[in-house]
Design a protein around this motif. Structure first.
Motif, PDB file in Angstrom:
ATOM      1  N   ASN A  26      -0.243   0.377  -5.814  1.00 16.21           N
ATOM      2  CA  ASN A  26      -1.166  -0.645  -6.152  1.00 16.21           C
ATOM      3  C   ASN A  26      -1.032  -1.818  -5.210  1.00 16.21           C
ATOM      4  O   ASN A  26      -1.970  -2.528  -5.096  1.00 16.21           O
ATOM      5  CB  ASN A  26      -0.901  -1.067  -7.378  1.00 16.21           C
ATOM      6  N   THR A 241       0.023  -4.635 -11.722  1.00 17.83           N
ATOM      7  CA  THR A 241      -0.728  -4.907 -10.847  1.00 17.83           C
ATOM      8  C   THR A 241      -1.116  -6.460 -10.539  1.00 17.83           C
ATOM      9  O   THR A 241      -0.738  -7.148 -11.546  1.00 17.83           O
ATOM     10  CB  THR A 241      -2.436  -4.124 -10.951  1.00 17.83           C
ATOM     11  N   ASP A 243      -4.171  -7.488 -10.260  1.00 19.02           N
ATOM     12  CA  ASP A 243      -5.691  -7.547 -10.404  1.00 19.02           C
ATOM     13  C   ASP A 243      -6.141  -6.357 -11.284  1.00 19.02           C
ATOM     14  O   ASP A 243      -6.243  -5.369 -10.604  1.00 19.02           O
ATOM     15  CB  ASP A 243      -6.595  -7.966  -9.348  1.00 19.02           C
ATOM     16  N   LYS A 244      -6.369  -6.482 -12.812  1.00 20.52           N
ATOM     17  CA  LYS A 244      -6.596  -5.407 -13.444  1.00 20.52           C
ATOM     18  C   LYS A 244      -8.136  -4.975 -13.236  1.00 20.52           C
ATOM     19  O   LYS A 244      -8.475  -3.957 -13.623  1.00 20.52           O
ATOM     20  CB  LYS A 244      -6.450  -5.534 -14.987  1.00 20.52           C
ATOM     21  N   LEU A 246      -9.457  -4.432 -10.364  1.00 24.45           N
ATOM     22  CA  LEU A 246      -9.799  -3.562  -9.092  1.00 24.45           C
ATOM     23  C   LEU A 246      -9.925  -2.216  -9.320  1.00 24.45           C
ATOM     24  O   LEU A 246      -9.403  -1.677 -10.389  1.00 24.45           O
ATOM     25  CB  LEU A 246      -8.509  -3.711  -8.248  1.00 24.45           C
ATOM     26  N   ASN A 249      -6.931   3.836  -8.090  1.00 23.56           N
ATOM     27  CA  ASN A 249      -5.476   3.752  -8.228  1.00 23.56           C
ATOM     28  C   ASN A 249      -4.924   3.579  -9.411  1.00 23.56           C
ATOM     29  O   ASN A 249      -5.562   4.299 -10.385  1.00 23.56           O
ATOM     30  CB  ASN A 249      -4.826   2.549  -7.131  1.00 23.56           C
ATOM     31  N   HIS A 251      -4.807   0.441 -11.067  1.00 22.87           N
ATOM     32  CA  HIS A 251      -4.954  -1.054 -11.467  1.00 22.87           C
ATOM     33  C   HIS A 251      -5.727  -0.926 -12.828  1.00 22.87           C
ATOM     34  O   HIS A 251      -5.374  -1.699 -13.719  1.00 22.87           O
ATOM     35  CB  HIS A 251      -6.004  -1.479 -10.533  1.00 22.87           C
ATOM     36  N   TYR A 252      -6.619  -0.127 -13.346  1.00 19.69           N
ATOM     37  CA  TYR A 252      -7.253   0.026 -14.569  1.00 19.69           C
ATOM     38  C   TYR A 252      -6.617   0.190 -15.780  1.00 19.69           C
ATOM     39  O   TYR A 252      -7.186   0.140 -16.850  1.00 19.69           O
ATOM     40  CB  TYR A 252      -8.601   1.077 -14.319  1.00 19.69           C
ATOM     41  N   ASP A 256      -0.480  -6.717 -15.878  1.00 18.37           N
ATOM     42  CA  ASP A 256      -0.431  -8.018 -14.743  1.00 18.37           C
ATOM     43  C   ASP A 256       0.682  -8.775 -15.471  1.00 18.37           C
ATOM     44  O   ASP A 256       1.231  -8.596 -16.407  1.00 18.37           O
ATOM     45  CB  ASP A 256      -1.795  -8.667 -14.582  1.00 18.37           C
TER      46      ASP A 256
END
Length: 352
Positions: A26, A241, A243-244, A246, A249, A251-252, A256
């Motif tokens: 990430n 991450t 920033d969720k 984004l 990758n 991130h989702y 955080d």
């Protein structure tokens, strides 16, 4: 008691869980972003910041299809996705390990090839093996020969495959091992999480510390991690991450810093609530035991020498006399003095 040494901590069923913030890739190729993520993981209360060490050429063939949610990560080829994020090498991981040491968090990275096993050895306190490599016998043997503790994810595995991997690791020199329940979905819907499989692993492999590697979407209560802890998981791993929102990758489905802080606060309260496992009265119940329990009490005035019948007795609070536990032993005894109504009967009030 089963335990495993992870970094500076000894993890057992009675310990606070060891929390791994899985940064993975990430950082998207930025050493500064990777350092920032390490710092956020530390501030959130993680025990370790973990990366993934691979080269696309040694990990996937060029025609390898996706196995993730392509509406979230639109790359359709494993090779192409891994190629985007394999820029870090020994130099970068050494810098990240030094940064972890500087701020006081364990550095980890999952090796996906034999060369990575070698150069990571001096940087990590233990090895984490990905679920997808539970059948990669040469990799398991190489890792085991390093003589360090091993944490093995078991996503998409049956018990026979797990047992085979354990035997390979042990035969090759691994003496400390933990198993993580995992579902190999990216992301993992709640209905697929099957956190009760932690109990299945515990039953099948009672000699090992069990943990959980999570791919569900985090909620405000970090329910998946909390439930897995309550089911017995003592190693908790989740993607991390900055920033969720984004795209692409991991991130989702990552947590955080706010999620991690929230979970640690909830965990702290839960561990206080859990307390001891042996059922017994605790110190704060002493007054309650004395005053809220009952004694055998005279239901009317009694004369010296009178034989006690049930009709002459009742039971009332506080527990300053004979407990009603001994009701049958008191019935039929004689009193050795006059006793007033509402008097709590004591053993010294009875004839031998």
């Amino acid at each position: 008691m089963k335990n495993i040494k992870l970094g500076k901590r000894i993890i057992s069923q009675n310990s606070k869980p060891y929390i791994i913030a899985e940064i993975g890739v990430n950082h998207e190729g930025s050493i500064e972003k990777a350092k920032e993520l390490i710092e956020l993981a530390y501030q959130g209360g993680a025990d370790a910041a973990k990366f993934q060490t691979y080269k696309a050429e040694t990990l996937a063939s060029k025609d390898s299809p996706a196995y993730w949610d392509t509406s979230k990560e639109t790359t359709l080829s494993q090779y192409e996705l891994f190629k985007k994020h394999d820029s870090f090498g020994e130099k970068e991981y050494t810098l990240l390990a030094e940064h972890c040491k500087k701020i006081g968090i364990d550095f980890l990275s999952t090796p996906f090839d034999l060369a990575s096993v070698d150069f990571l050895d001096s940087l990590i306190p233990f090895y984490k093996i990905a679920s997808a490599d539970i059948t990669s016998i040469p990799l398991l043997r190489k890792i085991a020969k390093k003589g360090k503790p091993v944490v093995l994810s078991t996503g998409s595995s049956n018990l026979w495959e797990i047992e085979k991997a354990i035997n390979v690791l042990q035969d090759s020199g691994c003496t400390e091992l933990a198993l993580l329940h995992c579902i190999l979905n990216y992301p993992c819907p709640d209905e697929n999480a099957n956190i009760n499989m932690i109990l299945g692993l515990e039953k099948a492999f009672p000699e090992y510390v069990i943990g959980y590697s999570d791919h569900t979407h985090p909620d405000e209560h970090m329910s998946s991690l909390l439930v897995s802890y309550l089911k017995g998981a003592r190693i908790l791993e989740k993607h991390f991450t900055h920033d969720k929102s984004l795209p692409g990758n991991d991130h989702y489905h990552a947590m955080d810093i706010d999620d991690l802080k929230s979970f640690n606060l909830i965990l702290k309260k839960v561990m206080v609530l859990e307390g001891e496992s042996e059922k017994k009265p605790i110190a704060s119940e002493k007054l309650s035991r004395l005053n809220a329990r009952r004694s055998i009490v005279a239901n009317r005035n009694l004369k010296k020498g009178e034989v006690l019948e049930e009709s002459a007795l009742t039971f009332k609070r506080p527990a300053h006399g004979i407990s009603p536990l001994y009701w049958d032993e008191v019935i039929g005894r004689k009193v050795n003095k006059d006793i007033s109504e509402d008097h709590s009967i004591k053993w010294i009030d009875l004839e031998e």
